[in-house]
Write a protein that holds these residues in place. Sequence first.
Motif, PDB file in Angstrom:
ATOM      1  N   GLU A  28       0.811  -1.222   0.000  1.00 51.95           N
ATOM      2  CA  GLU A  28       0.000   0.000   0.000  1.00 51.95           C
ATOM      3  C   GLU A  28       0.842   1.268   0.000  1.00 51.95           C
ATOM      4  OE1 GLU A  28      -3.357  -0.100  -0.358  1.00 51.95           O
ATOM      5  OE2 GLU A  28      -3.018  -2.257  -0.544  1.00 51.95           O
ATOM      6  N   GLU A  29       2.167   1.126   0.079  1.00 45.49           N
ATOM      7  CA  GLU A  29       3.041   2.291   0.195  1.00 45.49           C
ATOM      8  C   GLU A  29       3.553   2.734  -1.172  1.00 45.49           C
ATOM      9  OE1 GLU A  29       3.301   3.906   3.018  1.00 45.49           O
ATOM     10  OE2 GLU A  29       2.150   2.338   3.998  1.00 45.49           O
ATOM     11  N   GLU A  30       3.804   4.047  -1.275  1.00 40.15           N
ATOM     12  CA  GLU A  30       4.373   4.600  -2.504  1.00 40.15           C
ATOM     13  C   GLU A  30       5.824   4.995  -2.247  1.00 40.15           C
ATOM     14  OE1 GLU A  30       3.320   7.866  -5.968  1.00 40.15           O
ATOM     15  OE2 GLU A  30       1.842   7.411  -4.419  1.00 40.15           O
ATOM     16  N   TYR A  31       6.683   4.589  -3.166  1.00 36.04           N
ATOM     17  CA  TYR A  31       8.121   4.826  -3.062  1.00 36.04           C
ATOM     18  C   TYR A  31       8.584   5.611  -4.286  1.00 36.04           C
ATOM     19  CZ  TYR A  31       7.870   1.121   0.417  1.00 36.04           C
ATOM     20  OH  TYR A  31       7.541   0.366   1.518  1.00 36.04           O
ATOM     21  N   GLY A  32       9.734   6.253  -4.154  1.00 36.44           N
ATOM     22  CA  GLY A  32      10.303   6.991  -5.273  1.00 36.44           C
ATOM     23  C   GLY A  32      11.787   6.710  -5.395  1.00 36.44           C
ATOM     24  N   ILE A  33      12.240   6.652  -6.655  1.00 40.67           N
ATOM     25  CA  ILE A  33      13.673   6.502  -6.943  1.00 40.67           C
ATOM     26  C   ILE A  33      14.064   7.556  -7.979  1.00 40.67           C
ATOM     27  CG2 ILE A  33      13.888   4.074  -6.321  1.00 40.67           C
ATOM     28  CD1 ILE A  33      13.626   3.364  -9.285  1.00 40.67           C
ATOM     29  N   ASP A  34      15.316   7.936  -7.961  1.00 42.57           N
ATOM     30  CA  ASP A  34      15.841   8.943  -8.874  1.00 42.57           C
ATOM     31  C   ASP A  34      15.660   8.477 -10.315  1.00 42.57           C
ATOM     32  OD1 ASP A  34      17.439  10.673 -10.427  1.00 42.57           O
ATOM     33  OD2 ASP A  34      18.864  10.948  -8.795  1.00 42.57           O
ATOM     34  N   ILE A  35      15.032   9.297 -11.124  1.00 39.82           N
ATOM     35  CA  ILE A  35      14.761   8.926 -12.519  1.00 39.82           C
ATOM     36  C   ILE A  35      16.050   8.709 -13.309  1.00 39.82           C
ATOM     37  CG2 ILE A  35      14.637  11.267 -13.480  1.00 39.82           C
ATOM     38  CD1 ILE A  35      12.134  10.244 -15.063  1.00 39.82           C
ATOM     39  N   LEU A  36      17.138   9.348 -12.890  1.00 39.53           N
ATOM     40  CA  LEU A  36      18.403   9.195 -13.609  1.00 39.53           C
ATOM     41  C   LEU A  36      18.978   7.787 -13.486  1.00 39.53           C
ATOM     42  CD1 LEU A  36      20.075  12.620 -12.811  1.00 39.53           C
ATOM     43  CD2 LEU A  36      18.862  11.929 -14.896  1.00 39.53           C
TER      44      LEU A  36
END
Length: 180
Positions: A28-36
């Motif tokens: 249920e969690e949203e994560y983010g990673i560097d697009i580069l």
Amino acid sequence: MNQQLNFQNFQANNDSKLVQLVSFKVSEEEYGIDILQVQEIIRMLPIAIVPSAPNFVKGVIDLRGEVIPIIDMRKRFKLPSTPYNNETRIIVVHTHDFTVGFIVDAVCEVIRINESAIEPAPPVLTNANGDGSNYIRGVSKLEKGLLILLDLNNLISLEILEELMNNTKNAAHSQESIDA
């Protein structure tokens, strides 16, 4: 990328550095990673099992002739497994000079936020896995909730990647011997 992604801007002020992230869901969690660090996002492919790999390593895929190790993010985060569905994706990234794929439940969007909007992770989260891996880079508040930013270089150690790549090469050479 193989699917249409939404773009959002979250800016606190114009003086801060803008960071672009690919956001995705695991449970249920949203994560983010560097697009580069993201090479591409693909649908699920057949995965070959690699013997003696850590439990969170699902196996390897052949992506246009390149053998890529695949990490199951649910297992990496010690979450219960669920069946893959039409939303399940593999995010192919570069970390520690290796190409690796991460299985996620769904890819959400590309987000642009000011670096100043990223808060440091609380100390209890920086070693949430209990293994010394400080893979949470920070947390950002979005309109729809929190976004947990991951540090891919700490999510999987260089030592594990090197061992996995060696196992992968040995498995590939064994398969070539069998095929010959």
